[in-house]
Design an enzyme around this catalytic site. Structure first.
Site, mmCIF file in Angstrom:
data_model
loop_
_atom_site.group_PDB
_atom_site.id
_atom_site.type_symbol
_atom_site.label_atom_id
_atom_site.label_comp_id
_atom_site.label_asym_id
_atom_site.label_seq_id
_atom_site.Cartn_x
_atom_site.Cartn_y
_atom_site.Cartn_z
ATOM 1 N N ALA A 259 0.863 -1.179 0.000
ATOM 2 C CA ALA A 259 0.000 0.000 0.000
ATOM 3 C C ALA A 259 0.897 1.225 0.000
ATOM 4 O O ALA A 259 1.989 1.200 -0.544
ATOM 5 C CB ALA A 259 -0.928 -0.043 1.194
ATOM 6 N N LYS A 260 0.410 2.290 0.603
ATOM 7 C CA LYS A 260 1.212 3.516 0.569
ATOM 8 C C LYS A 260 2.509 3.340 1.351
ATOM 9 O O LYS A 260 3.551 3.843 0.969
ATOM 10 C CB LYS A 260 0.420 4.696 1.135
ATOM 11 C CG LYS A 260 -0.760 5.066 0.276
ATOM 12 C CD LYS A 260 -0.336 5.677 -1.067
ATOM 13 C CE LYS A 260 -1.550 5.958 -1.917
ATOM 14 N NZ LYS A 260 -1.581 5.351 -3.221
#
Ligand code: GLU
Length: 291
Positions: A259-260
């Site tokens: 993810a981020k």
């Protein structure tokens, strides 16, 4: 379809649609490489999905361009600053999105819905057995407005698309095979316009994929349920659906999807650590992790 030289196109016109709220990681690199190869000879749009106000930062847009060029992924249209390509940034396209809001409102396909996410969670009677790729709570039909009120503008309130309860939306995905989602069960009425007077993701993507002549949407498999929503939106607008190709998500060594927070698997980090573009695109993630 043929290219400008008259040679037959091998691919279907596609797009890369990064959201510049963080650095691109190995998963993006692989999905984008797939998109580029499937669109070969047919046009590839780069569209920066920068609608999310302050979370989208200029430095991340700059990093996207550096990463894509380093990977050797060539787009034929998009924000090639100083180059020949037309710039596509969703933040500059809000008049177009408002036009689509208007068409949906006129068709009676959407309605104003002041309820917050918490209202929705509290009003949901049964726990939501969410399909793996989507954690959005199902909007309870009881919260739909009793009657239709016309509006000339969104007016600072979220707007939702009314889904046909019980309808099964089925599509053939180039990688995932036949995929089905049931409206009202796997997803409910979804937001198309936000309280802060911006289009929501689903509306902006459908509006732009149509406007940009996208024939095949290549993206991560976390968006399979969104695809069912987008098919309904496209239908309400009378538009033909593109083809779909959803890539499996890349997971880190612990099996969690990237993810981020990329844990060192950002393309920029890997480049700095001496990995090459083919490493990033093909080596097992366990060999890229760490460092
Ligand atoms: N902008 C979205 C993202 O970065 C992808 C949208 C799409 O491909 O439809 O997650």
């Amino acid at each position: 379809m043929s290219t400008a030289t008259g040679a037959p196109a091998r691919g279907l016109r596609g797009r890369l649609a990064p959201t510049p709220t963080g650095l691109l990681h190995v998963g993006h690199a692989r999905t984008f490489a797939l998109a580029a190869s499937r669109a070969a000879g047919a046009g590839l749009v780069l569209r920066i999905e920068d609608l999310d106000g302050p979370r989208c930062r200029a430095e991340f847009i700059a990093a996207v361009l550096v990463d894509l060029r380093w990977l050797g992924l060539e787009w034929t249209e998009g924000p090639d600053v100083g180059g020949p390509h037309a710039p596509y940034r969703q933040s500059e396209r809000t008049a177009w999105f408002l036009d689509i809001w208007r068409r949906l409102e006129t068709a009676g396909a959407i309605y104003p819905s002041p309820h917050s996410r918490r209202d929705v969670e509290e009003a949901a009677t049964a726990p939501h057995e969410s399909v793996a790729d989507d954690a959005d709570p199902i909007f309870p039909p009881a919260l739909r407005p009793a009657r239709r009120e016309r509006a000339g503008a969104p007016g600072g309130v979220p707007w939702r698309f009314r889904v046909p309860d019980g309808r099964v939306i089925t599509f053939d995905d180039a990688l995932q095979g036949r995929v089905s989602r049931t409206a009202g069960v796997d997803f409910g009425d979804f937001v198309v316009w936000r309280r802060d007077d911006l289009p929501a993701y689903e509306l902006a993507v459908v509006a732009d994929d149509h406007a940009m002549g996208i024939l095949e949407v290549v993206r991560g498999a976390d968006l399979l349920t969104s695809t069912a929503r987008q098919i309904l939106l496209g239908e309400a607008l009378g538009w033909p659906a593109p083809r779909w190709c959803h890539a499996d998500l890349v997971c880190d060594a612990a099996g969690r999807r990237l993810a981020k927070r990329t844990g060192g698997l950002a393309i920029a980090d890997l480049r700095e650590r001496g990995f090459t573009p083919p490493d990033v695109l093909t080596r097992p993630v366990a060999e890229l992790a760490g460092g």
